[in-house]
Write a protein that holds these residues in place. Structure first.
Motif, PDB file in Angstrom:
ATOM      1  N   ARG A 283      65.312 133.156  12.590  1.00 40.41           N
ATOM      2  CA  ARG A 283      66.077 132.498  11.729  1.00 40.41           C
ATOM      3  C   ARG A 283      65.693 132.785  10.058  1.00 40.41           C
ATOM      4  O   ARG A 283      64.459 132.832   9.790  1.00 40.41           O
ATOM      5  N   HIS A 284      66.686 132.881   9.351  1.00 36.48           N
ATOM      6  CA  HIS A 284      66.591 133.285   7.857  1.00 36.48           C
ATOM      7  C   HIS A 284      67.107 132.327   6.972  1.00 36.48           C
ATOM      8  O   HIS A 284      68.348 131.938   7.197  1.00 36.48           O
ATOM      9  N   ARG A 285      66.322 131.449   6.077  1.00 35.74           N
ATOM     10  CA  ARG A 285      66.900 130.586   5.053  1.00 35.74           C
ATOM     11  C   ARG A 285      66.832 131.307   4.025  1.00 35.74           C
ATOM     12  O   ARG A 285      65.920 131.933   3.264  1.00 35.74           O
TER      13      ARG A 285
ATOM     14  N   SER B 213      57.126 128.639  17.332  1.00 36.19           N
ATOM     15  CA  SER B 213      57.636 129.434  15.937  1.00 36.19           C
ATOM     16  C   SER B 213      56.629 129.964  15.112  1.00 36.19           C
ATOM     17  O   SER B 213      55.544 129.736  14.939  1.00 36.19           O
TER      18      SER B 213
ATOM     19  N   ASN C 275      73.899 127.514  11.674  1.00 39.54           N
ATOM     20  CA  ASN C 275      74.104 128.478  10.658  1.00 39.54           C
ATOM     21  C   ASN C 275      75.335 127.747   9.542  1.00 39.54           C
ATOM     22  O   ASN C 275      75.987 127.050   9.957  1.00 39.54           O
TER      23      ASN C 275
ATOM     24  N   GLN D 151      67.966 127.477  16.372  1.00 39.72           N
ATOM     25  CA  GLN D 151      67.076 126.469  15.796  1.00 39.72           C
ATOM     26  C   GLN D 151      67.625 125.407  14.918  1.00 39.72           C
ATOM     27  O   GLN D 151      67.252 124.295  14.728  1.00 39.72           O
ATOM     28  N   SER D 152      68.538 126.154  13.897  1.00 40.00           N
ATOM     29  CA  SER D 152      69.365 125.428  13.016  1.00 40.00           C
ATOM     30  C   SER D 152      70.718 125.948  12.906  1.00 40.00           C
ATOM     31  O   SER D 152      70.764 127.100  13.058  1.00 40.00           O
TER      32      SER D 152
ATOM     33  N   THR E 149      73.708 131.913  18.744  1.00 41.50           N
ATOM     34  CA  THR E 149      73.694 131.392  17.112  1.00 41.50           C
ATOM     35  C   THR E 149      73.561 130.024  16.753  1.00 41.50           C
ATOM     36  O   THR E 149      73.983 129.321  17.475  1.00 41.50           O
ATOM     37  N   GLY E 150      72.491 130.015  15.678  1.00 40.27           N
ATOM     38  CA  GLY E 150      72.410 128.589  15.515  1.00 40.27           C
ATOM     39  C   GLY E 150      71.535 127.899  16.416  1.00 40.27           C
ATOM     40  O   GLY E 150      71.877 126.769  16.896  1.00 40.27           O
TER      41      GLY E 150
ATOM     42  N   VAL F 289      71.691 129.103   6.017  1.00 42.50           N
ATOM     43  CA  VAL F 289      70.933 129.554   6.963  1.00 42.50           C
ATOM     44  C   VAL F 289      71.814 130.535   8.201  1.00 42.50           C
ATOM     45  O   VAL F 289      72.875 130.336   8.282  1.00 42.50           O
TER      46      VAL F 289
ATOM     47  N   THR G 203      61.687 133.063   6.903  1.00 42.58           N
ATOM     48  CA  THR G 203      62.193 133.725   7.956  1.00 42.58           C
ATOM     49  C   THR G 203      61.028 133.687   9.090  1.00 42.58           C
ATOM     50  O   THR G 203      59.799 133.536   8.861  1.00 42.58           O
TER      51      THR G 203
ATOM     52  N   ASP H 229      70.881 132.273  11.965  1.00 45.96           N
ATOM     53  CA  ASP H 229      70.017 132.123  13.189  1.00 45.96           C
ATOM     54  C   ASP H 229      70.634 132.652  14.085  1.00 45.96           C
ATOM     55  O   ASP H 229      71.777 132.578  14.454  1.00 45.96           O
TER      56      ASP H 229
END
Length: 340
Positions: A337-339, A287, A55, A52-53, A49-50, A29, A294, A31
């Motif tokens: 956020r990108h997973r 969101s 990193n 929502q979730s 940084t981080g 992740v 993403t 973010d």
């Protein structure tokens, strides 16, 4: 130059290994965003940084041992996206690090793992214990302040008519006194159609073995179709006089292509102290998906502290901006956020 070549060689080894073994997954992740926090000393603008979730980069996989038995592992590193530094106290795999077996009996794992109270709170909170509306701002997500437990064994039952039971035991590893830093927890969850309910309890001794923190959380969600309701009740107690009662009421619903989240949390101090250290939190977020992996997000959170409270609005990674007793705390954030 030698260090660069070494890093490339290690990454190349992981790539070959992941390609050769279809049951090994590399995931992560990333973010990042902009957050404005306000506390007693004023406001601060941060490259967040981080939010929502947290990193992370992780490795997980399994091996089929035959007869329905599998060997499983997971290693997960947490890091700060703005500085590249390691989180979780500098531990290389501080988010998760365990190995275990699974089969028709369920799953048994050993290592550093999420505790049942955090897993329960995370599943109920409309913000998923992230963004500036995280329930973790006021509600305890692990005894002694850690959502993960070192030196722990877990057992998870298979799903049985919608019911799942989980247990955890953490070794204190103190010579001569097994009660020091000892931890145990139990949880049960039920899911059937739109309804989900969970109950969790944990019990953790401090490093001296003289103070025990006890947490209990009961809550659930119900999907009405147009929206999902979120409810939770938690108690927090220890031998030193801490005594809190926490309530969460939340809502999540699809709006346009994205989803909106809202919650209210009341933390009540029942210790009998002359100045109550409780607080109220109000939060709203949105969101918007750009793809399956993403999304863009925004959220606002505000905490109104009681006369003795010092709680602050944070998120999945930030500690927030400090306040003095009785002052309010606010934060607003925008990010992506990108997973993978």
């Amino acid at each position: 130059m030698k260090k660069t070549l070494l890093v490339l060689a290690v990454l190349g080894t992981y790539s070959v290994f992941a390609s050769a073994q279809s049951n090994v997954t590399i995931y992560g992740v990333l973010d990042a965003g902009i957050t404005r926090e306000s506390g007693t000393a004023g406001s601060v603008l941060k490259l967040a940084t981080g939010v929502q979730s947290g990193n992370r980069i992780g490795f997980k996989g399994s091996e089929d041992l035959g007869g329905g038995l599998k060997a499983n592992f997971q290693l997960e590193n947490g890091f700060n996206g703005d500085t590249g530094t390691i989180r979780q106290g500098g531990a290389l795999f501080g988010r998760q690090a365990y190995v275990g077996l699974s089969g028709n009996f369920g799953a048994v794992n050993a290592g550093r793992q999420y505790n049942p109270v955090f897993i329960t709170l995370d599943s109920i909170d409309p913000f998923g214990t992230g963004l500036t509306g995280s329930a973790g701002n006021l509600m305890a997500s692990g005894a002694n302040g850690d959502v993960r437990t070192n030196n722990s064994f877990t057992y998870n039952t298979p799903e049985m008519g919608g019911l799942v039971f989980n247990g955890m035991y953490g070794l204190g590893e103190v010579a001569g006194d097994a009660s020091r830093s000892r931890y145990y927890a139990l949880s049960v969850g039920y899911a059937n159609g739109p309804l989900g309910i969970a109950l969790a309890y944990d019990n953790a001794n401090d490093a001296t073995g003289t103070n025990t923190t006890r947490l209990m959380i009961l809550g659930g969600t119900y999907n009405f179709g147009a929206a999902t309701m979120h409810l939770a009740y938690e108690t927090e107690k220890d031998n030193a006089g801490m005594n809190y009662r926490d309530w969460l009421v939340g809502l999540s619903a699809p709006v346009g292509a994205g989803s909106v989240m809202a919650s209210y949390i009341r933390k009540s101090d029942r210790s009998g102290a002359s100045l109550g250290t409780g607080a109220k939190q109000f939060a709203l977020g949105y969101s918007y998906p750009l793809s399956k992996r993403t999304n863009l997000y925004t959220s606002y959170g505000r905490i109104n502290n009681d006369a003795g409270g010092k709680w602050v609005v944070s998120d999945a990674s930030s500690g927030g901006t400090a306040v003095t007793s009785g002052d309010s705390s606010t934060a607003i954030t925008f990010g992506m956020r990108h997973r993978f």
